[in-house]
Design an enzyme around this catalytic site. Sequence first.
Site, PDB file in Angstrom:
ATOM      1  N   HIS A 169      -2.758  10.256  27.484  1.00 45.70           N
ATOM      2  CA  HIS A 169      -4.724  10.175  27.874  1.00 45.70           C
ATOM      3  C   HIS A 169      -4.476  10.237  26.315  1.00 45.70           C
ATOM      4  O   HIS A 169      -5.277   9.458  25.437  1.00 45.70           O
ATOM      5  CB  HIS A 169      -5.657  10.549  28.145  1.00 45.70           C
ATOM      6  CG  HIS A 169      -5.771  10.603  29.271  1.00 45.70           C
ATOM      7  ND1 HIS A 169      -6.936   9.666  29.547  1.00 45.70           N
ATOM      8  CD2 HIS A 169      -5.089  10.474  30.683  1.00 45.70           C
ATOM      9  CE1 HIS A 169      -7.034   9.111  31.375  1.00 45.70           C
ATOM     10  NE2 HIS A 169      -6.055   9.956  31.472  1.00 45.70           N
ATOM     11  N   ASP A 381      -6.382   9.599  17.323  1.00 45.47           N
ATOM     12  CA  ASP A 381      -6.968  10.227  18.858  1.00 45.47           C
ATOM     13  C   ASP A 381      -6.411   8.496  19.551  1.00 45.47           C
ATOM     14  O   ASP A 381      -5.977   7.550  18.952  1.00 45.47           O
ATOM     15  CB  ASP A 381      -8.463   9.523  18.672  1.00 45.47           C
ATOM     16  CG  ASP A 381      -9.262  10.750  19.260  1.00 45.47           C
ATOM     17  OD1 ASP A 381      -8.873  10.801  20.190  1.00 45.47           O
ATOM     18  OD2 ASP A 381     -10.770  10.478  19.231  1.00 45.47           O
TER      19      ASP A 381
HETATM   20  P1  ADQ Z   1     -11.664  13.015  24.694  1.00 45.71           P
HETATM   21  O1  ADQ Z   1     -10.453  14.304  23.331  1.00 45.71           O
HETATM   22  O2  ADQ Z   1     -11.949  14.278  25.242  1.00 45.71           O
HETATM   23  O3  ADQ Z   1     -10.777  12.506  25.735  1.00 45.71           O
HETATM   24  P2  ADQ Z   1     -13.286  10.735  24.521  1.00 45.71           P
HETATM   25  O4  ADQ Z   1     -12.391   9.524  24.708  1.00 45.71           O
HETATM   26  O5  ADQ Z   1     -13.705  10.550  23.098  1.00 45.71           O
HETATM   27  O6  ADQ Z   1     -12.406  11.851  23.861  1.00 45.71           O
HETATM   28  O7  ADQ Z   1     -13.934  11.201  25.117  1.00 45.71           O
HETATM   29  C1  ADQ Z   1     -15.668  12.013  24.816  1.00 45.71           C
HETATM   30  C2  ADQ Z   1     -16.017  12.384  25.817  1.00 45.71           C
HETATM   31  O8  ADQ Z   1     -17.061  12.450  26.171  1.00 45.71           O
HETATM   32  C3  ADQ Z   1     -17.178  11.103  25.728  1.00 45.71           C
HETATM   33  O9  ADQ Z   1     -17.747  10.400  27.394  1.00 45.71           O
HETATM   34  C4  ADQ Z   1     -18.703  11.573  25.344  1.00 45.71           C
HETATM   35  O10 ADQ Z   1     -19.292  10.515  26.152  1.00 45.71           O
HETATM   36  C5  ADQ Z   1     -18.761  12.488  25.694  1.00 45.71           C
HETATM   37  N1  ADQ Z   1     -18.591  13.369  24.939  1.00 45.71           N
HETATM   38  C6  ADQ Z   1     -18.747  14.098  23.855  1.00 45.71           C
HETATM   39  N2  ADQ Z   1     -19.545  14.568  23.665  1.00 45.71           N
HETATM   40  C7  ADQ Z   1     -20.912  15.006  24.454  1.00 45.71           C
HETATM   41  C8  ADQ Z   1     -21.945  15.696  24.082  1.00 45.71           C
HETATM   42  N3  ADQ Z   1     -22.133  16.245  23.392  1.00 45.71           N
HETATM   43  N4  ADQ Z   1     -22.632  15.944  24.929  1.00 45.71           N
HETATM   44  C9  ADQ Z   1     -22.128  15.275  25.866  1.00 45.71           C
HETATM   45  N5  ADQ Z   1     -21.035  14.579  26.083  1.00 45.71           N
HETATM   46  C10 ADQ Z   1     -20.545  13.979  25.477  1.00 45.71           C
HETATM   47  C11 ADQ Z   1      -9.272  12.100  25.564  1.00 45.71           C
HETATM   48  C12 ADQ Z   1      -8.593  11.836  24.391  1.00 45.71           C
HETATM   49  C13 ADQ Z   1      -9.246  10.256  24.032  1.00 45.71           C
HETATM   50  C14 ADQ Z   1      -9.530   9.130  24.707  1.00 45.71           C
HETATM   51  C15 ADQ Z   1      -9.802  10.196  25.846  1.00 45.71           C
HETATM   52  C16 ADQ Z   1      -9.486   8.878  27.820  1.00 45.71           C
HETATM   53  O11 ADQ Z   1      -8.405  12.919  23.256  1.00 45.71           O
HETATM   54  O12 ADQ Z   1      -8.400   9.490  22.723  1.00 45.71           O
HETATM   55  O13 ADQ Z   1     -10.024   8.222  24.522  1.00 45.71           O
HETATM   56  O14 ADQ Z   1      -9.206  10.746  26.481  1.00 45.71           O
HETATM   57  O15 ADQ Z   1      -8.434   8.374  27.963  1.00 45.71           O
END
Ligand code: ADQ
Length: 547
Positions: A169, A381
């Site tokens: 991921h 990312d």
């Molecule tokens: P993450 O690093 O966790 O995932 P991301 O893809 O941005 O990053 O997902 C974050 C999730 O958390 C989103 O669904 C978002 O809605 C939720 N979120 C963030 N801040 C929040 C808040 N304050 N309150 C509630 N929800 C919140 C890892 C990798 C990424 C990749 C994903 C999936 O680092 O690059 O996209 O896995 O493969």
Amino acid sequence: MNEIKGRVINVSNRLPVLIRRHASGTRLERSSGGLATALEAGWRDQPGVWIGWAGATPDESIEPLLVRAARRRSYTLRSVALTEEDIAKFYSGFANEIIWPLFHDMPSRCNFDPEYWATYQNVNRKFAAVVAETAQEDDFVWVHDYHLMLTAASLRQAGVRANMGFFLHIPFPSPDIFEKLPWKQPILKALLEFDVIGFQGDRDRSNFVSCLERLLPEVAVEYRTPHLLVGLAGRRSVVGTFPIGIDFEAFEHDAERPEIAAHAAEIRKRVADDVLVLGVDRLDYTKGIPERLKSFRLLLRRFPEMRGHITLVQVVVPSREEIPNYKHLRREVELLVSQINGEFTEPGWVPVHYIHRNLGREELLAYYRAADIGLVTPLKDGMNLVAKEFCAAQIDERGVLIVSEFAGAGPELRSGAIIVNPNDFSQVAQALYDAAHMTAEEKRSRMRLLRQIVKDHNVHRWIRSFLQAVPSSDQVKGGSGSASWSELDGATVGPPIASSFGSVVRVDQKMPGVALLASALSPRTRPRYAMGKDAKLHLLRSAAGED
Ligand code: ADQ
């Protein structure tokens, strides 16, 4: 394409639910973060098993809670028991103090403690033992992410015959970064025990192959379409790019609900006619939050007329707070927020609204709907689902997405978004200025395009395309004794188009998203720009595939 005959056994560090112990007793909570969000959404009706850590040291209260949580799901949940020491050295240590920073190109943040490696191997064996008890020959074992790169090797040693896939991921680094890892060869060799190895983007896949070529020269790489085939010591693996998506329909549907519209209107009332800029992240140094705040400060310094007319809402969800780097980051972010607010606040206007908590889905959707600009500027990312969620919730097509070129979402969404280098504060400030002054017509045409891409490249398609890449058992195990690699390559090959990194590849015409992206890049459908010269030039370049 291969049909999975048995069940899908998903394996990830954490289960989609977490057991939390409170003074009042034990409670179940949803896991936060991108992996859990995506997999939960995509894996609704498929029978199977999800194996992972339940977030607490094991005791007799865990099993009944997991059984209860599984009642509303099509799969059962099995927990892997981890000790406090495992969590400290495997999760916080090897995974998050070595692999996470290294794979995000930040080697100076790594703590290469050899004890972490010993525990990492041991914990991977613990996960493999639970999988081995569960998996049958026809099942497909799908392992997720950097915590569990060694599991296939342990499973093979244990004689497990099921097909196995691995999806990373997060990004995969270039050889110059990866080779700093003291355990680079064993990790690469262990990854090659999987039948399918998937990455978020072309850049990650090509970095992986470059690492193989440099560090394991005995590996044979065959360039096929759409996937590569890699062989080592009689084993073969399919290596592919599978950009992850979201459950677009669910986000769109929920964003349309009257309560969300009312909540969004409430948020907008609080910022009056200001342009509302939104950042939503886990509090992580890869997300570029201090850099984003500095860019916003530069905007206010460079364009004084924007003061009092633009507000940044920065939402951060607390994350990995036990690791020292993360504690420092929180202090740095909070200091910057207070400096910016101290420098610019006027009666009736506070430039940065800072929210440090996990938002519920409704609140998050209301912010996505209320925002004029989604500012997604990670330093690096894998994908970044926030960028996609923002687009899905923009049902009025009035928001602008600014996204980092170093997120997987950057290349994928560049035909409709403004692409920036998050280290170039001046460029980000200019992009904010341009987005704030974009015509309604241009915003609409860009957002419409973005929504089409996000809708098409959704999480269901991600799962489908990964499972389609799984070679049949006979091919993997050499059942017929003569399966050639060309048999693994069942794609319909279309005319060449520019890939997201400029090289020419052939694409599967059955993949509508790729065709859509290609048409989006054609000059006929490219939107006209009402922006600053630099941003215009950048967009034209990126649309022409020059990034
Ligand atoms: P993450 O690093 O966790 O995932 P991301 O893809 O941005 O990053 O997902 C974050 C999730 O958390 C989103 O669904 C978002 O809605 C939720 N979120 C963030 N801040 C929040 C808040 N304050 N309150 C509630 N929800 C919140 C890892 C990798 C990424 C990749 C994903 C999936 O680092 O690059 O996209 O896995 O493969």
